[in-house]
Design an enzyme around this catalytic site. Structure first.
Site, mmCIF file in Angstrom:
data_model
loop_
_atom_site.group_PDB
_atom_site.id
_atom_site.type_symbol
_atom_site.label_atom_id
_atom_site.label_comp_id
_atom_site.label_asym_id
_atom_site.label_seq_id
_atom_site.Cartn_x
_atom_site.Cartn_y
_atom_site.Cartn_z
ATOM 1 N N ASP A 88 -4.402 8.299 56.616
ATOM 2 C CA ASP A 88 -3.696 9.547 56.319
ATOM 3 C C ASP A 88 -2.296 9.139 55.887
ATOM 4 O O ASP A 88 -1.559 8.498 56.640
ATOM 5 C CB ASP A 88 -3.645 10.447 57.555
ATOM 6 C CG ASP A 88 -3.047 11.815 57.248
ATOM 7 O OD1 ASP A 88 -2.020 11.860 56.540
ATOM 8 O OD2 ASP A 88 -3.604 12.828 57.699
ATOM 9 N N LYS A 175 -6.064 -3.528 26.389
ATOM 10 C CA LYS A 175 -7.176 -3.434 25.434
ATOM 11 C C LYS A 175 -7.182 -4.626 24.482
ATOM 12 O O LYS A 175 -6.145 -5.056 23.979
ATOM 13 C CB LYS A 175 -7.078 -2.128 24.643
ATOM 14 C CG LYS A 175 -7.494 -0.895 25.448
ATOM 15 C CD LYS A 175 -7.491 0.335 24.588
ATOM 16 C CE LYS A 175 -8.070 1.526 25.333
ATOM 17 N NZ LYS A 175 -9.516 1.398 25.565
ATOM 18 N N GLU A 209 -9.181 12.226 19.053
ATOM 19 C CA GLU A 209 -10.348 12.399 19.914
ATOM 20 C C GLU A 209 -11.116 13.630 19.436
ATOM 21 O O GLU A 209 -10.510 14.668 19.148
ATOM 22 C CB GLU A 209 -9.940 12.583 21.367
ATOM 23 C CG GLU A 209 -9.287 11.358 22.000
ATOM 24 C CD GLU A 209 -8.945 11.600 23.455
ATOM 25 O OE1 GLU A 209 -9.723 11.162 24.323
ATOM 26 O OE2 GLU A 209 -7.915 12.226 23.731
ATOM 27 N N ASP A 228 1.020 12.531 27.650
ATOM 28 C CA ASP A 228 -0.207 11.812 27.970
ATOM 29 C C ASP A 228 -0.359 10.528 27.173
ATOM 30 O O ASP A 228 -0.772 9.500 27.722
ATOM 31 C CB ASP A 228 -1.413 12.726 27.740
ATOM 32 C CG ASP A 228 -2.698 12.145 28.312
ATOM 33 O OD1 ASP A 228 -2.640 11.514 29.373
ATOM 34 O OD2 ASP A 228 -3.765 12.351 27.702
ATOM 35 N N HIS A 233 1.195 5.117 25.253
ATOM 36 C CA HIS A 233 0.283 4.397 24.362
ATOM 37 C C HIS A 233 0.869 4.196 22.962
ATOM 38 O O HIS A 233 0.894 3.091 22.431
ATOM 39 C CB HIS A 233 -1.044 5.145 24.213
ATOM 40 C CG HIS A 233 -1.788 5.329 25.485
ATOM 41 N ND1 HIS A 233 -1.547 4.601 26.626
ATOM 42 C CD2 HIS A 233 -2.823 6.158 25.802
ATOM 43 C CE1 HIS A 233 -2.378 4.975 27.577
ATOM 44 N NE2 HIS A 233 -3.163 5.919 27.111
#
Length: 469
Positions: A88, A175, A209, A228, A233
């Site tokens: 916890d 990547k 996308e 995001d 990125h």
């Protein structure tokens, strides 16, 4: 100079029952076990009451669903490493028990696969219990919601951990395609003389996308496309394209070169940005009925440096677009003199770097068509990088963190520099424009780039506009 840091002797995974651990982390640990490079105990932590056996079964489910080539022997070896500790996050006694569970481990790696709102409490408990002594910590993006929250988050982490023991994961940095882009830039001498404003007319980066928010409406509505993927990125892709060569091959020299580039970028202005939202987004579960969150962004980036002054970098990201692909197009100026009746060919020279779905490098050029006339046609020289057993990003990044190599992780000044670039437009809250799913965003995105031609759609032939005489 390469910096030697202690190798971690235990991996403690907070949020072990969560979606990220299920989909990415446990499959990556399995892949590391298969390659014989995982040699530490793995302690899963969460609030649930759970046995070691139940944690192992949870890991198996994720590996079978999201991993590759399941092998029972490999999994048995991984399962022998896995333990579970109920923690916890607000109870000091739980952290004292965790310290006991760690046993003789002197350099544990704590992976915080938990919401950022919990970071501060967990980090403080790690320090108070003695768990943080000699340890390192991995934190997932987002690294804040804006500049002020990023500064606060870094201050929290630095109370307990030295900067070189903080691993901020942006999976994009792990990547294979991005590492290939870095290698291509700096392993080939022919690029350097032309990689500047004298030869490059414009640069485009598209990350598209073809899906929507797909069950992540609540999270996405708090973030949006700019938070995001642009702040992290896309800025990393720009860095590898535009930074000067690092002073040396070590990890800190590479990150120094990125920071120098980020500091030469000018903050985005309202006129540099088009924000869009696909029709029907507000009807998705978890999305506010009056949401002004962008699911699409087209942006013009300016770099105030000797190498790039006057060369626009155009960024386009979005959901519910025609394809899923990430691609870079670097368009060159035309030759200074037209020697042929067709003006020297149908298009300028260009470089294309396809980062997703495949790793492909293309050089576009003009060549004479067969026949008795001096007429040109477009040709492409294509190099396809095939690696069927390509290492997944999380596998690479977890391995690097365990051995203390920080090169593929975002440094504090990188994070704060990129937030300074996007913060003005986040605060300005530029208008949202609708677009239909399956299209390339609002029409205003085309207006943003029209002086330099058209957007080059990933996976399609490059369309370059003729030069006005």
């Amino acid at each position: 100079m390469t910096i030697t840091r202690p190798t971690s002797d235990a991996l403690v995974l907070f949020g072990a029952t969560g979606d990220l651990a299920h989909r990415k982390i446990f499959p990556s640990l399995y892949a590391m076990e298969r390659r014989g490079v995982l040699n530490v105990p793995v302690i899963g932590c969460a609030r649930k009451d759970m046995t070691d056996a139940a944690m192992v079964e949870r890991a198996r489910d994720g590996i079978e669903q999201f991993g590759h080539d399941f092998d029972e022997g490999t999994f048995k070896r991984l399962a022998d490493r896995i333990h579970y500790a109920r923690v916890d996050y607000a109870e000091p006694d739980c952290f004292k028990k965790l310290r006991d569970t760690l046993g003789d481990a002197k350099h544990p790696l704590f992976y915080l696969a938990i919401p950022p709102s919990m970071f501060e409490g967990v980090v403080e408990q790690l320090q108070a219990s003695g768990c943080a002594e000699g340890a390192a910590v991995v934190v997932e993006k987002p690294f804040g919601r804006d500049l002020s929250t990023a500064l606060e988050l870094n201050e929290v982490l630095h109370r307990v951990f030295q900067e070189d023991r903080i691993f901020r994961i942006d999976h994009y940095l792990g990547k294979e395609a991005l590492l290939n882009l870095q290698y291509f830039r700096f392993a080939n001498r022919f690029l350097e003389p032309i990689w500047n404003r004298e030869h490059v007319r414009s640069v485009q980066i598209t990350m598209a996308e073809d899906i929507g928010v797909e069950g992540r409406g609540g999270f996405y509505d708090e973030a949006g496309a700019i938070r995001d993927v642009v702040q992290n990125h896309m800025m990393q892709v720009v860095a590898l394209l535009a930074m000067d060569p690092p002073a040396a091959a070590d990890e800190e020299s590479l990150r120094d070169a990125k920071v120098r580039l980020f500091r030469s970028m000018l903050p985005f202005r309202e006129e540099d940005v088009v924000r869009g939202q696909f029709a029907g987004y507000r009807d998705k579960p978890g999305v506010a009925a009056d949401s002004t969150t962008e699911t699409f962004a087209a942006m013009r980036l300016r770099i105030d440096s000797w190498r790039w002054a006057g060369v626009p970098f155009f960024i386009r990201v979005g959901k519910n677009l025609p394809v899923t692909a990430t691609e870079v197009t670097v368009e060159m100026h035309r030759p200074p003199q037209r020697l042929f009746p067709d003006g020297g060919g149908p298009a300028r020279n260009y470089f294309r770097f396809q980062l997703k779905p495949s790793t492909v490098i293309t050089i576009g050029a003009s060549a004479k068509t067969p026949g008795d006339r001096m007429i040109g046609e477009q040709m492409e020289m294509v190099a396809v990088h095939r690696q069927p057993s390509e290492m997944e990003a999380y596998e690479r990044l977890i391995g690097e963190a365990l051995v203390g190599d920080t090169g593929l992780f975002a440094r504090v000044d990188e994070v704060e520099s990129t937030w300074r670039l996007v913060d003005p437009i986040l605060q300005a809250n530029t208008p949202i424009q609708d677009y239909e799913p399956g299209t390339w965003g609002p029409a205003a995105a085309d207006t943003l780039i029209e002086r330099y031609g058209v957007w080059h759609d990933p996976l399609s032939p490059v369309r370059l506009c003729p030069v006005t005489p």
